[in-house]
Write a protein that holds these residues in place. Structure first.
Motif, mmCIF file in Angstrom:
data_model
loop_
_atom_site.group_PDB
_atom_site.id
_atom_site.type_symbol
_atom_site.label_atom_id
_atom_site.label_comp_id
_atom_site.label_asym_id
_atom_site.label_seq_id
_atom_site.Cartn_x
_atom_site.Cartn_y
_atom_site.Cartn_z
ATOM 1 N N MET A 127 8.966 67.338 41.077
ATOM 2 C CA MET A 127 10.082 68.072 40.483
ATOM 3 C C MET A 127 11.341 66.835 40.080
ATOM 4 O O MET A 127 11.759 65.917 41.290
ATOM 5 C CB MET A 127 10.965 68.907 41.059
ATOM 6 N N ASP B 25 14.451 65.751 37.544
ATOM 7 C CA ASP B 25 16.209 65.393 36.802
ATOM 8 C C ASP B 25 16.667 63.811 36.649
ATOM 9 O O ASP B 25 17.169 63.934 38.104
ATOM 10 C CB ASP B 25 16.425 66.808 37.200
ATOM 11 N N ALA C 280 7.839 69.261 36.857
ATOM 12 C CA ALA C 280 8.630 70.510 36.931
ATOM 13 C C ALA C 280 9.245 69.138 36.373
ATOM 14 O O ALA C 280 10.580 68.898 37.034
ATOM 15 C CB ALA C 280 8.643 71.153 37.426
ATOM 16 N N THR C 281 10.234 69.803 35.038
ATOM 17 C CA THR C 281 10.963 68.688 34.396
ATOM 18 C C THR C 281 11.690 70.146 33.760
ATOM 19 O O THR C 281 11.293 71.500 33.926
ATOM 20 C CB THR C 281 10.509 67.763 33.265
ATOM 21 N N ASP C 282 13.148 69.356 33.002
ATOM 22 C CA ASP C 282 14.014 70.491 31.824
ATOM 23 C C ASP C 282 12.860 70.009 30.619
ATOM 24 O O ASP C 282 11.989 69.626 30.490
ATOM 25 C CB ASP C 282 15.189 70.394 31.971
ATOM 26 N N CYS D 272 10.999 73.597 33.942
ATOM 27 C CA CYS D 272 11.146 74.661 35.059
ATOM 28 C C CYS D 272 11.839 76.388 34.150
ATOM 29 O O CYS D 272 12.348 76.425 33.645
ATOM 30 C CB CYS D 272 13.252 74.112 35.218
ATOM 31 N N HIS E 66 15.313 76.997 34.834
ATOM 32 C CA HIS E 66 16.203 76.690 33.240
ATOM 33 C C HIS E 66 16.024 77.239 32.034
ATOM 34 O O HIS E 66 16.605 77.556 31.531
ATOM 35 C CB HIS E 66 15.640 75.073 33.433
ATOM 36 N N GLN F 111 14.868 79.685 42.402
ATOM 37 C CA GLN F 111 14.917 78.063 43.150
ATOM 38 C C GLN F 111 15.266 78.272 44.321
ATOM 39 O O GLN F 111 15.308 77.880 44.944
ATOM 40 C CB GLN F 111 16.529 77.974 42.120
#
Length: 377
Positions: free
Chosen positions: A78, A80, A145-147, A176, A179, A307
């Motif tokens: 993960m 960001d 996992a990313t935005d 995500c 998000h 989360q």
């Protein structure tokens, strides 16, 4: 003896780090310990030594994580990217690995690294270099996992696609879920006249007290007279997903004091307060305030569930289905609203019955106009 003395110092340094206390407080903490009768050494008692102690502890923790990452059969990644206050591009990295001590998959913080180039390829190269430096095989990454930024999820030169070239074609790329929910909530307001109007009102009220100690002090004095606990207003921030829920909750809590403040400031010829005063006592604003507080509280609970450290897919599916059914029955099928909404609805009904155009809620007289437009929207 020296080793035991250093262990005692490291315990104090660890306490400061765990409680986010500045290292310059290290000498004072040690002096307090001596006053309480603890036998602490007088060497290595400055803030630089404290920093070295914490970095030494961090190095051991980091190596334990690296060892577990090397032994884990699969790895979840993960990341960001953001710009810090020093205008430096940095990336925060979490990994999900099988911990050797518990034999359970856990999500752990791994690193914050500086990014030379904030493009998909540049971000991917930073991640690859991190795996190489820590001697962890990147081909064990099975999910990332990313935005939803194009630099992360672009189909050709996005970071996920570049990592997939090293990790293997079967690596999953995930936008995500928390998000995505925040974006969905924001998009749900677009085109809804009532929601957009209320969101503008909310921003105006919250920004009215921004960087104005005089206005904040005035509001606190009014709240004290009304026996309402004084809480600071929360500014709505696009990057803080739960800020809008907190902002609405605070405005609802402080509403009687805010109404009186805007009335007094409007009489003092404050143009901004005069504009805000025109809608804070309307039924339309009060209905929106109560309704959004209820809806956003429910959605914030879902976001927190997304989360959590250990997310169970089955439990989240049940949570989502329950939330959809709750909101549908409450605001679409019958529009009964929450308990506070029902209370205001009863006040409005009573006012209409006696032919009045105003009602009183929490000691404040408000106009009952605007309810029908809220229900339609």
């Amino acid at each position: 003896k020296q080793e035991l003395d250093i262990i005692d110092l490291m315990k104090n340094a660890l306490f400061l780090a765990q409680h986010h206390i500045a290292f310059v407080k290290f000498p004072a903490l040690l002096e307090l310990g001596r006053d309480l009768g603890l036998h602490l050494t007088h060497t290595y008692c400055n803030d630089m030594a404290c920093r070295d102690f914490v970095l030494s502890i961090a190095a051991i923790v980091r190596e334990d994580i690296n060892a577990d990452a090397r032994a884990s059969p699969v790895i979840g990644l993960m990341i960001d990217e953001s710009t810090d206050v020093a205008n430096i591009n940095e990336m925060i990295v979490y990994i999900r690995i099988l911990r050797s001590a518990t034999r359970v998959f856990e999500t752990v913080f791994w690193a914050i690294v500086e990014v030379d180039e904030a493009t998909g390829i540049g971000l991917a190269n930073t991640v690859k270099q991190l795996f190489k430096d820590r001697n962890v095989p990147i081909d064990r990454v099975r999910c990332m996992a990313t935005d939803g930024a194009s630099a992360m999820t672009g189909p050709h030169s996005g970071c996920v696609q570049c990592i997939r070239e090293s990790a293997g074609d079967n690596m999953l790329g995930v936008h995500c879920i928390a998000h995505r929910q925040a974006l969905a909530c924001k998009d749900a307001m677009e085109g809804n006249e009532c929601a957009e109007w209320f969101d503008g009102c909310l921003h105006n009220i919250c920004h009215y007290h921004t960087k104005s100690p005089k206005r904040q002090k005035h509001l606190e004095e009014l709240l004290e007279v009304q026996c309402i606990k004084a809480l600071r207003l929360v500014t709505v921030a696009k990057t803080r997903w739960l800020s809008r829920q907190a902002a609405v909750h605070r405005v609802l809590h402080l509403w009687p004091g805010l109404v009186q403040e805007f009335e007094e400031d409007a009489r003092a010829k404050c143009a901004v307060a005069g504009a805000i005063n025109q809608y804070t006592k309307t039924g339309k604003f009060l209905y929106c305030l109560i309704t959004f507080c209820d809806i956003l509280t429910i959605l914030a609970g879902v976001s927190l569930a997304f989360q959590s450290k250990r997310v169970a897919f089955r439990s989240l599916v049940g949570t989502l289905n329950g939330v959809v059914d709750l909101l549908t029955s409450r605001y679409i099928d019958r529009f009964v609203g929450c308990e506070k909404f029902q209370e205001v609805k009863a006040l409005v009904k009573a006012a209409k019955k006696r032919g009045s155009r105003t009602a009183v809620y929490r000691g404040v007289e408000f106009s009952i106009s605007g309810m029908s437009s809220v229900k339609e929207n």
